[in-house]
Scaffold this active site. Structure first.
Site, mmCIF file in Angstrom:
data_model
loop_
_atom_site.group_PDB
_atom_site.id
_atom_site.type_symbol
_atom_site.label_atom_id
_atom_site.label_comp_id
_atom_site.label_asym_id
_atom_site.label_seq_id
_atom_site.Cartn_x
_atom_site.Cartn_y
_atom_site.Cartn_z
ATOM 1 N N HIS A 102 0.860 -1.189 0.000
ATOM 2 C CA HIS A 102 0.000 0.000 0.000
ATOM 3 C C HIS A 102 0.893 1.234 0.000
ATOM 4 O O HIS A 102 1.021 1.909 -1.010
ATOM 5 C CB HIS A 102 -0.927 -0.026 1.230
ATOM 6 C CG HIS A 102 -1.739 1.236 1.415
ATOM 7 N ND1 HIS A 102 -1.869 1.841 2.641
ATOM 8 C CD2 HIS A 102 -2.442 1.990 0.543
ATOM 9 C CE1 HIS A 102 -2.640 2.921 2.502
ATOM 10 N NE2 HIS A 102 -3.005 3.031 1.250
ATOM 11 N N HIS A 121 -1.252 1.577 8.153
ATOM 12 C CA HIS A 121 -2.685 1.774 7.904
ATOM 13 C C HIS A 121 -3.484 0.502 8.123
ATOM 14 O O HIS A 121 -4.561 0.354 7.591
ATOM 15 C CB HIS A 121 -2.888 2.322 6.491
ATOM 16 C CG HIS A 121 -2.029 3.509 6.184
ATOM 17 N ND1 HIS A 121 -0.842 3.417 5.495
ATOM 18 C CD2 HIS A 121 -2.167 4.815 6.520
ATOM 19 C CE1 HIS A 121 -0.280 4.621 5.398
ATOM 20 N NE2 HIS A 121 -1.050 5.482 6.020
#
Lengths: 172, 818
Positions: A102, A121
């Site tokens: 990501h 995250h």
């Protein structure tokens, strides 16, 4: 603030890795503008890198690795049961990139449920299911390194299933 | 088998690549992205490229990277070009973060070169000779206009039923809501209309608006400076991902406490605990449908403690008892705080009993929301809510009860405050008045099920996957559609006039002629007789605003696929054909109503609509404002920049209800148990509460993702989160296909063992093409035709062992665990 600390730790480790990188870089240069050059192969050539020996691995004790170069941290794990992409006599040895696909945070291994978890995250990946993203923001599953075991039990990485975070080419 | 992309390098955008502003067209947050396009035969180098970054080095965390999902080859002005769409670091909304949805925008573009999204519609199609035959726009629109014109002139415009999106992003936006709105609400006055996600033409937040409070009143930055984030019936880490990560997380890092009201523990709760620490997170896992009681108790406790904002209430709210009585259009009376409290006074103990949470947790929530700080200063609180109560029990009163708390504590119109829905799509509504629709509006699904309507225009909605009472809806529409298909088949080879006669005879006999404008051939599109191919944002220029009213122009960077067009231009085409056909039929005056659609581009539609009401705003000015855009309402143009409004009601004057006194009203939200018909009985007679939930990986009903292997590999069937002990009792193993049934119908999905699910509750993902949760939702709505999708009960049985695809899926906990 545990999470934030984790992020910072991940970032430091990652940047430290980068400092060792320079040597490998110059080798790959785009040659597309040279009309008379030897055509480049259709796919990139991966190094064959020895990661360890079957005899040295204990079940569910991950070993830090670097592949295809020192800037790309990864993990080598013996899972104790045959899994997708697993090698070795028990078909249970796998290796993955540990940079989250990501935003590139360095992930930590949760030995309890055998996942790699991103402190940035909250994404997580299942090392027992080919690096499938269990939940998260990445738009691909975790890059899995292609492994080969020779007759001496030495484990070599020789390829990668997906693009590693932070590079336009898996070999720099 | 985890899906492997087997991609180990990507082309590099050259320094002279074209750069386009892109607002992600999926969720309400509207993250900024940059699209780079360049000729097929060019590329940048490691040192010299569009990013200005040395790509020969490993990039650090948060650094520049193009994931393979961010790359494609698409058509631009007829040429094949490389496309890269990456998150924009300079956009204040997302600061460079991409979501699992938006970061796949490039690969979800149609490409004949890479083979992506070949499901996209390329041509208009007409049901002919037993199949859908590709044809020209002229042919398709002529048939649409001839049938529609015959039906509305022989009967009335009430015989035309319309389903149309009201949102921004995707195929919505100011251009397309205007195009469709002008056609149906100006040229015609279509009353039997419904919106994409509910069975009538109405607001999802009538009570908030009636109280004077527009539902998007804050700025995302308010989360960063608040003391408490109070979230109800929402799961923002999954469904407004970068609002959570880029604004709520910084707020928690700045010391904000986090309250979540949701019967289910979600990844949002887990992440909040990771960020803020468990002591600063309060999860009120209430009994389903009891939110209103909790809010009433919070209001009562806060007022009794004297923690309400007396100055604000005096200055900005109505002070004279009842202002609006309870009536057919208002499911609760509205008035002063004291007036409201007469109806909604609730003790903490009563609420604890009904909601099933400890009284001390309710007190703690009240303290976190409103108790003044030790130095006597007021506490700031942002309140955010979404489908948990919008699609919940007693929508009007429940939302009113929540807005009551925010109003009483003076948390609207101030920095660090706000009381907002979190939103689904972006917004982009600009249409002529819908007053003729009435309030309450028509319950359109029931109208269609009961044989009402003769022609049905469906715009970018797939109710087969997303409506309530979907099993019955589908049976009725399929039956009525089939009558027309058979009539069309029987008229094969005849003239256009004979075909139209055959269709009109069939609809007069109970059939339904269906026209479907969409980007794919959807499930409801299988029932259509004419299919009109639309394009999406970035295949056209498109303007929308996000959840903090941030208006941006998302630029066209590629050609519409095949013959597809912007919806606004399709609507214009229908209008032009209506005018021509009506004139031929001798209805000159009626034909004149369809003038005014001489638009050549989507910008023409924008200028005809939104610009007329907002004369400062033009495409050029928006383009110059880039991915940060301007927050609506736009109040001026100064120094080359549009001037916006960071926060509504900063002057303490509330106007959403249209009252001249500009005073906010409180809602007399009296609890009445299960409001919608049939819910209490269904609960009493079935074992499992079937919660209808979302997942970050899917956008809405998966219309593009159903053809995306990365997504379908993860969840080949809709997941049904289920407590492992319930599974064991019913002989269900992970990945097994299970069926949920009740009197409304049946649906199916894949059992996903989830330790945190309560016993006798399951959570099924909404809108899946492989199992519509709506099949089992009863037709119950509130007085204003707002559905209670969230409350469905059913029984569960095993259908099948896990298929080979399901066996390859991970079933581990979705919660991050370091």
């Amino acid at each position: 603030m545990r999470c934030k600390k984790m992020v910072d730790v991940g970032r430091r480790q990652f940047l430290r890795g980068s400092a060792f990188a320079a040597a490998g870089v110059a080798a790959t240069t785009v040659t597309g503008t040279q009309a008379s050059a030897t055509p480049a192969p259709a796919q990139i050539d991966y190094p064959s890198t020895k990661l360890g020996n079957v005899a040295d691995l204990a079940v569910n004790e991950p070993v830090d690795i670097e592949y295809p170069d020192a800037d790309s941290p990864g993990v080598l794990i013996k899972l104790g049961q045959q899994v997708e992409g697993g090698v070795g006599p028990d078909g249970d040895i796998v290796a993955f990139s540990t940079l989250c696909p990501h935003k590139g945070y360095f992930m930590s291994y949760n030995a309890d449920d055998r996942t790699l978890n991103c402190p940035g995250h909250f994404s997580r990946f299942d090392v027992e299911a080919g690096g499938q993203q269990v939940w998260g923001h990445a738009t691909q599953n975790l890059p899995q390194f292609t492994l080969r075991v020779d007759e001496k039990g030495d484990i070599y990485a020789e390829g990668c299933s997906d693009l590693i975070f932070g590079r336009m080419s898996n070999t720099l | 088998m985890a899906y492997k992309r087997q991609i180990d390098r990507l082309p590099i955008p050259p320094k002279d690549a074209k750069v386009h502003n892109v607002t992600c067209h999926y969720c309400i947050v509207g993250c900024g992205y940059k699209a780079y396009t360049w000729p097929r035969n060019k590329q940048g180098t490691l040192k010299d490229n569009a990013f200005g970054v040395d790509l020969s080095e490993q990039q650090p965390a948060e650094g520049t990277w193009v994931a393979p999902s961010m790359y494609n080859i698409v058509k631009q002005n007829g040429e094949d070009v490389h496309l890269v769409v990456v998150p924009d670091k300079d956009c204040v909304v997302n600061s460079g973060l991409g979501s699992i949805r938006g970061a796949r925008m490039a690969e979800n573009r149609p490409s004949d070169v890479t083979g992506t999204q070949q499901q996209r519609l390329a041509d208009p199609m007409v049901w002919r000779n037993g199949v859908w035959q590709p044809t020209s726009w002229d042919d398709a629109l002529d048939l649409v206009a001839r049938v529609t014109a015959r039906v509305v002139t022989e009967g009335s415009e009430d015989d035309l039923v319309v389903s149309m999106f009201d949102h921004g992003g995707s195929a919505g936006g100011y251009e397309n809501t205007w195009g469709t709105g002008k056609l149906y609400f100006q040229s015609m006055k279509v009353k039997n209309a419904r919106i994409h996600n509910r069975p009538g033409y109405n607001s999802e937040v009538h009570s908030s608006r009636d109280m004077g409070v527009g539902e998007l009143n804050y700025s995302y930055s308010d989360y960063e400076v608040t003391d408490t984030i109070f979230v109800v019936g929402a799961n923002p880490l999954e469904t407004q991902t970068n609002l959570f990560l880029n604004h709520m997380v910084p707020g928690m890092r700045n010391g904000a406490k986090f309250i979540m009201v949701d019967p289910r523990r979600t990844v949002t709760v887990n992440a909040a605990e990771e960020v803020a620490g468990k002591d600063n997170v309060l999860h009120l896992a209430i009994n389903e449908g009891t939110d209103m009681v909790l809010f009433n108790a919070l209001l009562t406790y806060i007022v009794d403690k004297g923690w309400h904002d007396k100055d604000f209430i005096e200055a900005s709210t109505y002070r004279d008892g009842e202002a609006v009585p309870l009536d057919e259009a208002h499911p609760a009376g509205l008035g002063s705080l004291e007036y409201a409290l007469e109806s909604c006074r609730t003790s903490v103990e009563e609420a604890a009993e009904i909601c099933g949470v400890p009284a001390e947790d309710i007190v703690k929530a009240a303290e976190w929301i409103a108790k003044p700080k030790d130095d006597g200063s007021r506490r700031k609180c942002v309140t955010a809510y979404e489908k948990g109560i919008i699609w919940g029990n007693d929508n009007y009163r429940t939302i009113g009860a929540l807005v009551n708390v925010a109003l009483a504590t003076g948390n609207i119109g101030r920095e660090g405050g706000g009381c907002c829905r979190l939103g689904g799509h972006q917004e982009g509504y600009y249409r002529p008045s819908d007053a003729h629709v009435g309030r309450p509006c028509e319950y359109v699904d029931q109208l269609l099920i009961n044989g009402g309507g003769k022609v049905y225009h469906v715009w970018a909605c797939d109710h087969y996957k997303t409506t309530l009472n979907a099993a019955q809806f589908k049976r009725a529409i399929n039956r009525r559609s089939q009558m027309v298909k058979e009539a069309m088949d029987a008229a094969a080879g005849g003239t256009r006039e004979q075909l139209v006669d055959a269709i009109v005879a069939a609809v007069n006999a109970g059939g339904l002629f269906i026209v479907n404008a969409d980007i794919i051939h959807s499930q409801i599109g299988q029932a259509a007789h004419v299919i009109l191919p639309a394009c999406e944002a970035n295949e056209m220029n498109l303007t929308s605003m996000n959840g903090e009213r941030r208006l941006r122009l998302s630029e066209r960077y590629m050609d519409p696929y095949g013959q597809s067009k912007p919806d606004c231009l399709i609507a214009a085409g229908i209008a032009q054909n209506m005018e021509r056909v009506l004139r031929e039929m001798g209805h000159d005056a009626y034909a004149d109503q369809f003038k005014g659609y001489d638009w050549e581009t989507e910008e023409d539609a924008f200028m005809d609509g939104y610009h007329q009401g907002n004369p400062e705003v033009t495409y050029d000015r928006l383009r110059a404002m880039g991915n940060n855009g301007v927050q609506e309402p736009v109040v001026g143009f100064d120094n080359g920049k549009l001037v916006g409004t960071p926060r509504l009601y900063a002057d303490g004057k509330f106007d959403r209800h249209g009252r001249e006194d500009k005073k906010a009203l409180f809602c007399a939200s009296k609890w009445r148990g299960w409001q919608a018909p049939g819910k209490a009985r269904e609960k009493a007679t079935h074992r499992f509460w079937v919660n209808n939930v979302r997942a970050n990986i899917f956008w809405q009903n998966q219309f593009l993702d159903q053809e995306n292997e990365f997504i379908q590999d993860r969840f080949p069937y809709p997941f049904i989160e289920m407590n492992p002990e319930d599974m064991a009792e019913l002989g269900i193993s992970k990945g097994d296909l299970v069926e949920i049934t009740n009197e409304n119908g049946a649906t199916q999905g894949m059992a996903y063992p989830t330790e945190t699910m309560k016993r006798n509750q399951v959570a099924m993902v909404f809108g899946s093409p492989a199992g519509s949760q709506g099949n089992i939702v009863n037709p119950g709505v509130n007085e204003l035709v707002l559905p209670d999708y969230k409350h469905t009960w059913g029984n569960i049985r095993k259908l099948s062992d896990a298929t080979p695809r399901a066996k390859g899926v991970t079933f581990k906990s979705k919660e991050y665990r370091a």
